[in-house]
Structure formats: C-alpha cells, structure tokens
Design a protein around this motif. Structure first.
Motif, PDB file in Angstrom:
ATOM      1  N   VAL A 298       0.851  -1.194   0.000  1.00  0.00           N
ATOM      2  CA  VAL A 298       0.000   0.000   0.000  1.00  0.00           C
ATOM      3  C   VAL A 298       0.884   1.240   0.000  1.00  0.00           C
ATOM      4  CG1 VAL A 298      -1.974  -1.098   1.166  1.00  0.00           C
ATOM      5  CG2 VAL A 298      -0.228   0.041   2.536  1.00  0.00           C
ATOM      6  N   GLY A 299       0.383   2.323  -0.634  1.00  0.00           N
ATOM      7  CA  GLY A 299       1.114   3.584  -0.654  1.00  0.00           C
ATOM      8  C   GLY A 299       1.144   4.220   0.733  1.00  0.00           C
ATOM      9  N   ALA A 300       2.043   5.194   0.896  1.00  0.00           N
ATOM     10  CA  ALA A 300       2.279   5.812   2.206  1.00  0.00           C
ATOM     11  C   ALA A 300       1.026   6.454   2.788  1.00  0.00           C
ATOM     12  CB  ALA A 300       3.390   6.851   2.073  1.00  0.00           C
ATOM     13  N   GLU A 301       0.118   6.943   1.912  1.00  0.00           N
ATOM     14  CA  GLU A 301      -1.064   7.651   2.427  1.00  0.00           C
ATOM     15  C   GLU A 301      -2.299   6.760   2.555  1.00  0.00           C
ATOM     16  OE1 GLU A 301      -1.579  11.179  -0.036  1.00  0.00           O
ATOM     17  OE2 GLU A 301       0.597  11.481   0.017  1.00  0.00           O
ATOM     18  N   VAL A 302      -2.158   5.487   2.226  1.00  0.00           N
ATOM     19  CA  VAL A 302      -3.313   4.581   2.282  1.00  0.00           C
ATOM     20  C   VAL A 302      -3.561   4.144   3.721  1.00  0.00           C
ATOM     21  CG1 VAL A 302      -4.164   2.290   1.592  1.00  0.00           C
ATOM     22  CG2 VAL A 302      -3.058   3.785  -0.096  1.00  0.00           C
ATOM     23  N   ARG A 303      -4.787   4.323   4.164  1.00  0.00           N
ATOM     24  CA  ARG A 303      -5.146   3.988   5.553  1.00  0.00           C
ATOM     25  C   ARG A 303      -6.111   2.805   5.632  1.00  0.00           C
ATOM     26  NH1 ARG A 303      -1.344   5.879   6.287  1.00  0.00           N
ATOM     27  NH2 ARG A 303      -0.724   7.966   6.905  1.00  0.00           N
ATOM     28  N   GLY A 304      -6.891   2.607   4.587  1.00  0.00           N
ATOM     29  CA  GLY A 304      -7.993   1.651   4.684  1.00  0.00           C
ATOM     30  C   GLY A 304      -7.650   0.201   4.374  1.00  0.00           C
ATOM     31  N   PHE A 305      -6.433  -0.055   3.876  1.00  0.00           N
ATOM     32  CA  PHE A 305      -6.092  -1.423   3.464  1.00  0.00           C
ATOM     33  C   PHE A 305      -4.708  -1.798   3.948  1.00  0.00           C
ATOM     34  CE2 PHE A 305      -9.241   0.149   0.533  1.00  0.00           C
ATOM     35  CZ  PHE A 305     -10.145  -0.906   0.488  1.00  0.00           C
ATOM     36  N   ALA A 306      -4.506  -3.092   4.103  1.00  0.00           N
ATOM     37  CA  ALA A 306      -3.201  -3.585   4.546  1.00  0.00           C
ATOM     38  C   ALA A 306      -2.806  -4.794   3.705  1.00  0.00           C
ATOM     39  CB  ALA A 306      -3.284  -3.981   6.022  1.00  0.00           C
ATOM     40  N   VAL A 307      -1.525  -5.072   3.673  1.00  0.00           N
ATOM     41  CA  VAL A 307      -1.009  -6.221   2.928  1.00  0.00           C
ATOM     42  C   VAL A 307      -1.751  -7.484   3.384  1.00  0.00           C
ATOM     43  CG1 VAL A 307       1.042  -7.679   2.568  1.00  0.00           C
ATOM     44  CG2 VAL A 307       1.252  -5.176   2.550  1.00  0.00           C
TER      45      VAL A 307
ATOM     46  N   ASP B 136      -4.936  -8.204   2.565  1.00  0.00           N
ATOM     47  CA  ASP B 136      -6.392  -8.063   2.419  1.00  0.00           C
ATOM     48  C   ASP B 136      -6.837  -8.639   1.072  1.00  0.00           C
ATOM     49  OD1 ASP B 136      -6.567  -6.748   4.816  1.00  0.00           O
ATOM     50  OD2 ASP B 136      -6.846  -4.738   3.963  1.00  0.00           O
ATOM     51  N   ARG B 137      -7.967  -9.321   1.080  1.00  0.00           N
ATOM     52  CA  ARG B 137      -8.563  -9.807  -0.169  1.00  0.00           C
ATOM     53  C   ARG B 137      -9.471  -8.699  -0.704  1.00  0.00           C
ATOM     54  NH1 ARG B 137     -12.146 -13.126   0.492  1.00  0.00           N
ATOM     55  NH2 ARG B 137     -11.935 -14.513  -1.274  1.00  0.00           N
ATOM     56  N   VAL B 138      -9.243  -8.283  -1.946  1.00  0.00           N
ATOM     57  CA  VAL B 138      -9.951  -7.107  -2.460  1.00  0.00           C
ATOM     58  C   VAL B 138     -10.398  -7.272  -3.912  1.00  0.00           C
ATOM     59  CG1 VAL B 138      -8.705  -5.473  -0.951  1.00  0.00           C
ATOM     60  CG2 VAL B 138      -7.778  -6.012  -3.219  1.00  0.00           C
ATOM     61  N   THR B 139     -11.287  -6.373  -4.300  1.00  0.00           N
ATOM     62  CA  THR B 139     -11.590  -6.175  -5.708  1.00  0.00           C
ATOM     63  C   THR B 139     -11.578  -4.670  -5.928  1.00  0.00           C
ATOM     64  OG1 THR B 139     -13.125  -6.635  -7.515  1.00  0.00           O
ATOM     65  CG2 THR B 139     -14.101  -6.047  -5.401  1.00  0.00           C
ATOM     66  N   PHE B 140     -11.712  -4.250  -7.185  1.00  0.00           N
ATOM     67  CA  PHE B 140     -11.770  -2.808  -7.418  1.00  0.00           C
ATOM     68  C   PHE B 140     -12.703  -2.497  -8.570  1.00  0.00           C
ATOM     69  CE2 PHE B 140      -8.014  -4.559  -9.494  1.00  0.00           C
ATOM     70  CZ  PHE B 140      -8.206  -4.185 -10.801  1.00  0.00           C
ATOM     71  N   ASP B 141     -13.275  -1.309  -8.503  1.00  0.00           N
ATOM     72  CA  ASP B 141     -14.121  -0.801  -9.574  1.00  0.00           C
ATOM     73  C   ASP B 141     -13.184  -0.321 -10.679  1.00  0.00           C
ATOM     74  OD1 ASP B 141     -15.818   0.661 -11.210  1.00  0.00           O
ATOM     75  OD2 ASP B 141     -16.967   1.481  -9.538  1.00  0.00           O
TER      76      ASP B 141
ATOM     77  N   PRO C  77      -5.983   3.329  -7.434  1.00  0.00           N
ATOM     78  CA  PRO C  77      -6.192   4.250  -6.321  1.00  0.00           C
ATOM     79  C   PRO C  77      -7.072   3.619  -5.230  1.00  0.00           C
ATOM     80  CG  PRO C  77      -7.058   5.167  -8.389  1.00  0.00           C
ATOM     81  CD  PRO C  77      -6.489   3.839  -8.720  1.00  0.00           C
ATOM     82  N   GLU C  78      -6.751   3.945  -4.004  1.00  0.00           N
ATOM     83  CA  GLU C  78      -7.461   3.349  -2.863  1.00  0.00           C
ATOM     84  C   GLU C  78      -8.980   3.521  -2.968  1.00  0.00           C
ATOM     85  OE1 GLU C  78      -6.505   5.202   0.908  1.00  0.00           O
ATOM     86  OE2 GLU C  78      -7.533   3.648   2.041  1.00  0.00           O
ATOM     87  N   TYR C  79      -9.421   4.690  -3.519  1.00  0.00           N
ATOM     88  CA  TYR C  79     -10.863   4.963  -3.480  1.00  0.00           C
ATOM     89  C   TYR C  79     -11.702   4.069  -4.382  1.00  0.00           C
ATOM     90  CZ  TYR C  79     -10.162   7.909  -7.653  1.00  0.00           C
ATOM     91  OH  TYR C  79      -9.847   8.371  -8.911  1.00  0.00           O
ATOM     92  N   VAL C  80     -11.079   3.241  -5.240  1.00  0.00           N
ATOM     93  CA  VAL C  80     -11.892   2.297  -6.026  1.00  0.00           C
ATOM     94  C   VAL C  80     -11.791   0.870  -5.484  1.00  0.00           C
ATOM     95  CG1 VAL C  80     -11.785   3.662  -8.167  1.00  0.00           C
ATOM     96  CG2 VAL C  80     -10.078   1.861  -7.761  1.00  0.00           C
ATOM     97  N   VAL C  81     -11.059   0.698  -4.403  1.00  0.00           N
ATOM     98  CA  VAL C  81     -10.815  -0.657  -3.891  1.00  0.00           C
ATOM     99  C   VAL C  81     -11.866  -1.034  -2.832  1.00  0.00           C
ATOM    100  CG1 VAL C  81      -9.108  -2.182  -2.795  1.00  0.00           C
ATOM    101  CG2 VAL C  81      -8.344  -0.342  -4.317  1.00  0.00           C
TER     102      VAL C  81
END
Ligand SMILES: NC(=O)c1ccc[n+]([C@@H]2O[C@H](COP(=O)([O-])OP(=O)(O)OC[C@H]3O[C@@H](n4cnc5c(N)ncnc54)[C@H](O)[C@@H]3O)[C@@H](O)[C@H]2O)c1
Ligand SMILES: [Zn+2]
Ligand SMILES: [Zn+2]
Length: 350
Positions: free
Chosen positions: A68-77, A79-84, A129-133
């Motif tokens: 995750v990038g330095a400013e990402v707060r909502g996810f961590a290594v 995590d199972r995810v999808t994205f828009d 970008p975090e906001y689509v994850v």
C-alpha cells in the motif's frame, strides 16, 4: 512480472514487464482472477478502437493486497480485495452528484483509446487508487469476485428503471448481462420476470436462475408472445440486453403504455426506433452505462447467494492460456460465457 500483452491486434503474448509503481494513494494488488469482458474481445481485433496496442487489458479483477502507498489507511497487505474499474476524477459536476460513471475525466483500467492508456489486470500485479478498492466479504471467492463488475452493471440498470416491487419485467437477451439483470430485477422485487433469447441453452439457464417464462423468439414473434402472456397489456419494465435494432424495437413494442425500456445492450452503434409508438404510448427510454456505487451491494448479493454468478463462469485458466481463450471467445464458440484468467499460475514466457 508476467503480463498478457496485446502486442498488436489479435496477437497476445505473456511478456515479462516492469511491475507497476504503487503511488502514495495506491493499493498494489496481486491479481488472483481477472475476467475476459466482451469489451476486451471487441478491443482485441481493433473493432472498438478502445484497446490500441500495446496494452495489457483486463478490468474485472480481484486479488490480494501486496503493498500500500504511504497515504493509504484503509487497506493492509494480505487483504482480499476487488476494485471498480472506473477511475473517476471526484471533482467534476457528475462525480459531485455521485454519477461517477459519467465523469468528465473517466478512465477505465485496461483501456487505451487514444486519450489515455491504462495498463490492466491480465498481469501479476496492478496498482489502483485506494478509493476504487473494496474489501471482499469472507466466503466470496476470487473468480466470483471477477463477476462483480457485471453484477454492478445489472444492479445499476434495475435501479435506473426504478423497479420498486410488484412489476412484471421482460429481459431481452439471456447472456451474462441479461441473466444478471434477471436476478437483479428479482432482488428489487419484480414479481414476474420473462426472459427472451434465440439460444435455447441460455434460456434453460434463465429458467434455472429464476425466470418465470423463457421465450424462445425475437422480433414480432417475441412481442406477440409477451402480449399473450400479459393479457395484451405489455410489461411494466423491459431491459434490453442485446443491442440490435430488432431487439430494441421488440422492447418498445413489449412495454405497457407509460412503461420504461432500459437500454443496456449496445452491439449496434445506431438503430431506428418507432418514434410514434414511443411518443404516443409515453414510453420512457432509459440508457444505462456501467455502474455508479453499486459494488458494495453487488458484493453482498453475490456473497449471500441471492445473485448467482457460478453458472456464468465457463472456465478459470492460467494467464498463459489467455491467448487461446481470447481466440475461442473471438470465434464465438458456443456455450462460452465468462472466462476468468488467474495470473498467479502463469508460466514465465509461455
Ligand atoms: N451498458 C453497459 O454498461 C454494458 C455493460 C456490459 C455489457 N453491455 C452490453 O450488453 C450486451 C449483452 O452483453 P453480454 O455480455 O450479456 O453478451 P452475450 O453475448 O453474453 O449475450 C447476448 C445474448 O443476446 C442473445 N441474442 C442475440 N441476438 C438476439 C435476438 N435477436 N433476440 C434475442 N436475443 C438475442 C444471444 O443469444 C446472447 O445470449 C452487449 O451489447 C454488451 O455490449 C453493456
Ligand atoms: Zn467488463
Ligand atoms: Zn469526474
């Protein structure tokens, strides 16, 4: 990393490419599943003009967070995810209204159309970008998650049609989108859903997935069957999920006065419509494009089994088999619907 590169039209190859850079607001996803979309197949031969080589296609993906990038707060290594797949600007008039699918500066992952080129998810890694994850609910597998984009498309169309409960609906086209619209209409409360197609196998699937009637007809024959089944009235809502002149015409003739025809299919760039029938019967023609905010609901509905995607997944295959699967889809091999590629099992340089 390995990526399935469209080197030129109709030539795909697994290549060793630079892994994407994870920006400060990005999430780096190790891709575990990425669906081959109809739009990828239409881009593959250059016909749509939206996959100009060289491009790594793929936008219907899920996987595990690798960094995750330095400013990402909502996810961590881990995590199972999808994205828009729609990357929107969050600033324009449409984004501010929540209509992110209509963003003035919209970009889609895995698309190169002249205005931009964004490498996609037929690769071991992708940065978004975090906001689509979105974090995947437990029990929602990666391959099923690769279907969430299509599920969101279906939910969006049903939302635009304002199905509130008790309606009779007709879905024209029992392809992947149509079968999901059928299920989404049911979830929204449609009390009776008719499905029409010209392919008996797909109609059988529609029945299994909850269609009240499966109509094996198109054009005028379809219209008379719908009128017969509705006592001459027509249905409250039609969803057109084919996109041809004949099916758009049948949609307009099958809806009741004052009803809504939601246009999802778009194979033909242009069709002729019976203007007088639309105006004098006061029919609403509603276009529906992609989705805007339906991902969380889509995840919940698939995870809970209220919307079934399993029957639509024809195969899950390694990335190295991608070129062969694209050719089979391009050749319209009967019986094939969604093919999902798993880049974790790609053999290097195959
Ligand atoms: N608006 C959007 O956001 C959006 C998103 C995804 C797909 N689409 C469009 O939706 C349409 C359907 O996509 P799909 O992935 O389900 O495709 P698909 O190929 O899986 O399904 C199309 C179905 O239409 C049927 N069909 C063909 N001709 C017919 C006719 N004359 N009468 C009745 N049925 C007929 C086929 O037998 C098939 O089952 C396509 O046009 C696609 O481009 C739109
Ligand atoms: Zn897609
Ligand atoms: Zn915008």
């Amino acid at each position: 990393m390995n990526a399935l590169m469209l080197e030129e039209y109709r030539r795909l190859r697994v290549e060793d490419v630079e892994a994407p850079v994870c920006g400060p607001q990005d999430v780096l996803v190790q891709v575990a599943a990425c669906g081959i979309c109809g739009s990828d197949v239409h881009g593959y031969d250059g016909s749509s003009g939206r996959r100009i080589p060289p491009i790594v296609m793929g936008h219907e993906a899920a996987g595990t967070v690798a960094a995750v990038g330095a400013e990402v707060r909502g996810f961590a290594v881990g995590d199972r995810v999808t994205f828009d797949s729609t990357i929107y600007c969050a600033r324009c008039e449409y984004c501010l209204r929540g209509e992110v699918n209509l963003c003035e500066d919209r970009q889609v992952v895995g698309v190169s159309c002249g205005e931009y080129r964004r490498m996609g998810a037929f690769a071991e890694y992708i940065a978004v970008p975090e906001y689509v994850v979105y974090r995947l609910p437990e029990g929602l597998g990666f391959a099923d998650a690769a279907m969430l984009e299509a599920v969101s498309v279906a939910l969006h169309s049903v939302k635009l049609a304002e199905v509130a409960g008790g309606e009779t609906a007709l879905v024209i086209g029992a392809g992947m989108i149509g079968l999901l619209v059928l299920q989404a209409a049911r979830v929204a409360g449609a009390s009776r859903v008719l499905v029409a197609d010209v392919d008996a196998t797909r109609l059988k699937m529609a029945k299994t997935l909850g269609a009240d009637e499966a109509i094996h007809a198109s054009g005028a024959e379809l219209v008379s069957e719908v009128l017969r089944l509705t006592g001459g009235r027509g249905v409250d809502a039609v969803f057109e999920a084919v996109g041809r002149e004949e099916t758009v015409g049948a949609a307009i003739d099958s809806v009741r006065k004052g009803g809504t025809v939601t246009l999802v299919g778009n194979i033909a760039a242009q069709v002729t419509i019976p203007l007088q029938r639309v105006v004098t019967r006061q029919i609403r023609l509603q276009g529906s494009c992609a989705s805007a905010g339906e991902y969380p609901e889509a995840m919940e509905l698939v995870a809970s089994g209220r919307i079934k995607v399993g029957p639509m997944i024809s195969a899950v295959a390694p990335l190295a088999d991608g070129p062969a699967w694209f050719e089979r889809l391009y050749a319209r091999e009967p019986g094939l619907m969604k093919v999902v590629l798993d880049p974790r099992v790609a053999g290097a340089g195959q």
